[in-house]
Design a protein around this motif. Structure first.
Motif, PDB file in Angstrom:
ATOM      1  N   ARG A  23      36.178  59.939  43.485  1.00 29.50           N
ATOM      2  CA  ARG A  23      34.829  59.749  42.933  1.00 29.50           C
ATOM      3  C   ARG A  23      34.210  61.094  42.566  1.00 29.50           C
ATOM      4  N   THR A  55      39.830  52.435  32.210  1.00 22.85           N
ATOM      5  CA  THR A  55      40.621  52.384  33.435  1.00 22.85           C
ATOM      6  C   THR A  55      41.870  51.540  33.242  1.00 22.85           C
ATOM      7  N   GLY A 107      40.109  45.916  39.278  1.00 24.94           N
ATOM      8  CA  GLY A 107      40.171  45.775  40.733  1.00 24.94           C
ATOM      9  C   GLY A 107      40.755  46.975  41.436  1.00 24.94           C
ATOM     10  N   THR A 117      41.167  51.148  42.288  1.00 18.88           N
ATOM     11  CA  THR A 117      40.214  52.201  42.642  1.00 18.88           C
ATOM     12  C   THR A 117      39.572  52.858  41.417  1.00 18.88           C
ATOM     13  N   THR A 165      38.869  51.645  38.490  1.00 19.66           N
ATOM     14  CA  THR A 165      37.889  50.723  37.914  1.00 19.66           C
ATOM     15  C   THR A 165      36.691  50.551  38.829  1.00 19.66           C
ATOM     16  N   ASN A 166      36.953  50.412  40.112  1.00 19.48           N
ATOM     17  CA  ASN A 166      35.851  50.237  41.065  1.00 19.48           C
ATOM     18  C   ASN A 166      34.935  51.453  41.086  1.00 19.48           C
ATOM     19  N   ALA A 171      32.854  51.538  37.836  1.00 18.17           N
ATOM     20  CA  ALA A 171      31.764  50.557  37.821  1.00 18.17           C
ATOM     21  C   ALA A 171      30.580  51.032  38.662  1.00 18.17           C
ATOM     22  N   VAL A 172      30.869  51.579  39.821  1.00 18.17           N
ATOM     23  CA  VAL A 172      29.790  52.063  40.694  1.00 18.17           C
ATOM     24  C   VAL A 172      29.051  53.220  40.025  1.00 18.17           C
ATOM     25  N   THR A 217      38.498  48.151  31.097  1.00 19.00           N
ATOM     26  CA  THR A 217      39.752  48.185  31.850  1.00 19.00           C
ATOM     27  C   THR A 217      40.867  47.566  31.009  1.00 19.00           C
TER      28      THR A 217
END
Length: 143
Positions: free
Chosen positions: A46, A73, A77, A79, A81-82, A85-86, A100
């Protein structure tokens, strides 16, 4: 509005994909990549993504232009992509989109739009690329 693309992938696939697309289209200075490596912790990945975004934000601010970043991405689902999104939900210093299912036709279409039109129409990119996956032998033989 300045358009930037950041590829977020498991391993160095994003860097290799950028290199392949540049073989086809020529230089794409508006594309960069951040790799999630096996030894990285979630927080480290991150932080690397945030640093890549911040670098683009600073460049845009120096030029006094608005910035739109598209994070592409590899796997829904996963890491990358997650994290994308955050970050997209939290950042307010630039517009961020997340796509994605990264593949070569997707990146080629996006780069072509930016190179020749100056802006990225994500809906058109997605519509164009959804038809890029098919059975080649069925297509050419009709079987």
């Amino acid at each position: 509005m300045e358009e930037k693309i950041i590829l977020l992938t498991h391993g160095d696939w994003g860097k290799a994909l950028k290199s392949s697309v540049e073989m086809i289209l020529g230089k794409a200075d508006f594309v960069s990549a951040v790799a999630l490596t096996p030894e990285m912790l979630l927080a480290e990945f991150r932080q690397a993504v945030e640093a890549a975004i911040l670098a683009e934000v600073k460049k845009a601010q120096e030029k006094h232009v608005l910035l739109h970043i598209t994070l592409m991405t590899d796997v829904f689902g996963g890491t990358p992509t997650n994290v994308a999104a955050v970050i997209a939900k939290e950042r307010e210093d630039c517009a961020i989109s997340v796509i994605t299912g990264l593949n070569c036709p997707l990146l080629i279409e996006a780069c072509t739009q930016i190179s020749f039109g100056g802006e990225l129409d994500i809906k058109k990119v997605l519509a164009s690329c959804q038809s890029s996956i098919f059975d080649v032998m069925e297509k050419i033989t009709g079987k």
